[in-house]
Design an enzyme around this catalytic site. Structure first.
Site, short mmCIF file in Angstrom:
data_model
loop_
_atom_site.label_atom_id
_atom_site.label_comp_id
_atom_site.label_asym_id
_atom_site.label_seq_id
_atom_site.Cartn_x
_atom_site.Cartn_y
_atom_site.Cartn_z
N TYR A 104 -1.51 -1.31 10.12
CA TYR A 104 -1.68 -1.35 9.06
C TYR A 104 -0.06 -1.10 8.12
O TYR A 104 0.05 -1.79 7.46
CB TYR A 104 -3.18 -0.97 8.58
CG TYR A 104 -3.23 -1.25 7.17
CD1 TYR A 104 -3.69 -2.13 6.30
CD2 TYR A 104 -3.29 -0.07 5.44
CE1 TYR A 104 -3.87 -2.24 4.76
CE2 TYR A 104 -2.90 0.01 4.51
CZ TYR A 104 -3.83 -1.11 3.98
OH TYR A 104 -3.68 -1.42 3.13
N SER A 128 1.22 -1.21 -0.21
CA SER A 128 -0.24 -0.07 -0.50
C SER A 128 1.34 1.40 -0.29
O SER A 128 1.55 1.16 0.86
CB SER A 128 -1.12 -0.08 1.20
OG SER A 128 -1.51 1.44 1.31
N1 LIG Z 1 -8.87 -0.37 -1.04
C1 LIG Z 1 -7.73 0.58 -0.87
O1 LIG Z 1 -8.28 1.87 -0.64
C2 LIG Z 1 -6.43 -0.31 -0.68
C3 LIG Z 1 -5.47 1.23 -0.74
C4 LIG Z 1 -4.13 0.11 -1.00
C5 LIG Z 1 -3.61 -1.03 -0.99
N2 LIG Z 1 -4.89 -1.13 -0.77
C6 LIG Z 1 -4.61 -3.42 -0.48
O2 LIG Z 1 -5.14 -4.22 -2.06
C7 LIG Z 1 -5.71 -5.07 -1.14
C8 LIG Z 1 -7.91 -5.57 -1.31
O3 LIG Z 1 -8.01 -4.40 -0.59
P1 LIG Z 1 -9.42 -4.14 -0.81
O4 LIG Z 1 -9.76 -2.55 -1.00
O5 LIG Z 1 -9.85 -4.83 -1.73
O6 LIG Z 1 -10.03 -5.07 0.41
P2 LIG Z 1 -11.21 -5.57 0.95
O7 LIG Z 1 -12.05 -5.60 2.73
O8 LIG Z 1 -12.49 -4.90 -0.29
O9 LIG Z 1 -10.75 -7.64 0.12
C9 LIG Z 1 -10.00 -8.24 0.80
C10 LIG Z 1 -11.02 -9.39 0.82
O10 LIG Z 1 -9.99 -10.42 1.26
C11 LIG Z 1 -10.64 -11.67 2.75
N3 LIG Z 1 -10.08 -11.98 3.99
C12 LIG Z 1 -9.59 -11.32 4.59
N4 LIG Z 1 -8.92 -11.56 5.72
C13 LIG Z 1 -9.25 -12.74 4.80
C14 LIG Z 1 -8.20 -14.57 5.10
N5 LIG Z 1 -7.52 -13.90 6.60
N6 LIG Z 1 -8.04 -15.23 4.28
C15 LIG Z 1 -8.97 -15.22 3.36
N7 LIG Z 1 -9.42 -13.89 3.00
C16 LIG Z 1 -9.78 -12.93 3.10
C17 LIG Z 1 -12.04 -10.07 2.69
O11 LIG Z 1 -13.01 -11.77 3.01
C18 LIG Z 1 -12.20 -9.96 1.52
O12 LIG Z 1 -12.72 -10.25 0.40
C19 LIG Z 1 -5.52 -5.48 0.41
O13 LIG Z 1 -3.87 -5.85 -0.02
C20 LIG Z 1 -5.16 -4.17 0.67
O14 LIG Z 1 -4.46 -3.66 2.03
C21 LIG Z 1 -6.29 -1.36 -0.63
#
Ligand SMILES: NC(=O)c1ccc[n+]([C@@H]2O[C@H](COP(=O)([O-])OP(=O)(O)OC[C@H]3O[C@@H](n4cnc5c(N)ncnc54)[C@H](O)[C@@H]3O)[C@@H](O)[C@H]2O)c1
Length: 253
Positions: A157, A144
């Site tokens: 985080y 991130s």
């Molecule tokens: N959305 C943002 O603003 C953003 C920004 C930077 C980085 N990210 C990164 O991108 C990735 C996806 O983010 P997102 O916004 O789609 O998040 P999200 O919460 O929408 O999706 C995460 C998914 O992971 C699943 N999950 C959670 N714990 C789990 C586990 N223990 N085992 C298996 N699955 C599990 C959840 O059920 C969910 O479907 C993450 O790594 C996040 O840190 C997101």
């Protein structure tokens, strides 16, 4: 069809960025494993891929549990016979809330690290023994931009995502001799479903973030899969240990 006949495991692909990766990888010809703790969401994405003529397998997996990640690799091998690509996308993100650095419970710190860092390592540990005899593979870890902007109020985080970059670099060194490439993608704040789960952020946070970017707009989940396809495919065959920031020029390496 840049991923034709490749087998890709994508963790947390039941929604958000993982869903965008899964759908695009399937469009590019990959057979996709949706490794997701939310069984219903995972099954829906698999059905969507199959409805378009693709091949998908939904597995109910907790990435923080080693038995579960081993099962993920075993069932993928049983169904598709190989593993070419792993995207470590599953993470705990906005539900954790925005709070000062010392207003966190140790249990919250441990859970974030168990999923975001240990989970990525356990998934690598499960799939690499299958990639080695195949002669290589590509692992993509999702970190991130909070690591580069030193985002306040999300300390556990942000630190977990810094550790994901270390994991990427160390594994790139340790696995390069097996032709296994390990890279990271660093999205900025992205308008996935998780951004609706935010607790304690100012209502105008999106406008504030846009002002920090060279490209003045919101980031959407569909801004990410193109880079993931590049890192998964042979187009990036001599790139490993790197982190690509995809955030419209908000932060720089
Ligand atoms: N959305 C943002 O603003 C953003 C920004 C930077 C980085 N990210 C990164 O991108 C990735 C996806 O983010 P997102 O916004 O789609 O998040 P999200 O919460 O929408 O999706 C995460 C998914 O992971 C699943 N999950 C959670 N714990 C789990 C586990 N223990 N085992 C298996 N699955 C599990 C959840 O059920 C969910 O479907 C993450 O790594 C996040 O840190 C997101």
């Amino acid at each position: 069809m840049r991923l034709k006949d490749k087998v890709a495991i994508i963790t947390g692909a039941g929604r958000g960025l993982g869903q965008a990766f899964a759908l695009r990888f399937a469009d590019e010809g990959a057979q996709v494993v949706i490794a997701e703790i939310d069984q219903a969401n995972g099954a829906n994405i698999a059905k969507e891929i199959e409805a378009k003529g693709g091949q998908a397998l939904a597995l109910c997996i907790d990435v923080s549990n080693e038995d579960s990640t081993q099962e993920m690799a075993k069932k993928t091998m049983e169904r598709f016979g190989k593993i070419d690509i792993l995207v470590n996308n599953a993470a705990l993100i906005y539900k954790i809330g925005v709070k000062p650095w010392d207003d966190r419970m140790p249990e919250d710190w441990d859970r974030i690290f168990a999923v975001n860092v240990k989970g990525s390592w356990l998934c690598c540990k499960a799939v690499v023994p299958h990639m080695i005899p195949q002669g290589g593979g590509s692992i993509i870890n999702i970190t991130s931009s909070t690591h580069f902007s030193a985002e306040g109020q999300l300390i556990h985080y942000t630190c977990s995502k810094g550790a994901v970059i270390s994991l990427t670099r160390v594994l790139a060194r340790e696995l390069g001799g097996h032709n296994i490439r390990v890279n990271a993608m660093s999205p900025g704040r992205t308008l996935s479903e998780s951004s609706l789960d935010q607790i304690g952020v100012p209502p105008n946070v999106e406008d504030m973030v846009i002002q920090t970017r060279c490209l003045k707009r919101s980031e959407q989940p569909d801004d990410l899969p193109g880079t993931a396809v590049f890192l998964a495919s042979d187009d990036s065959a001599f790139i490993t240990g790197q982190t690509i920031i995809i955030d419209g020029g908000g932060v720089f390496l």
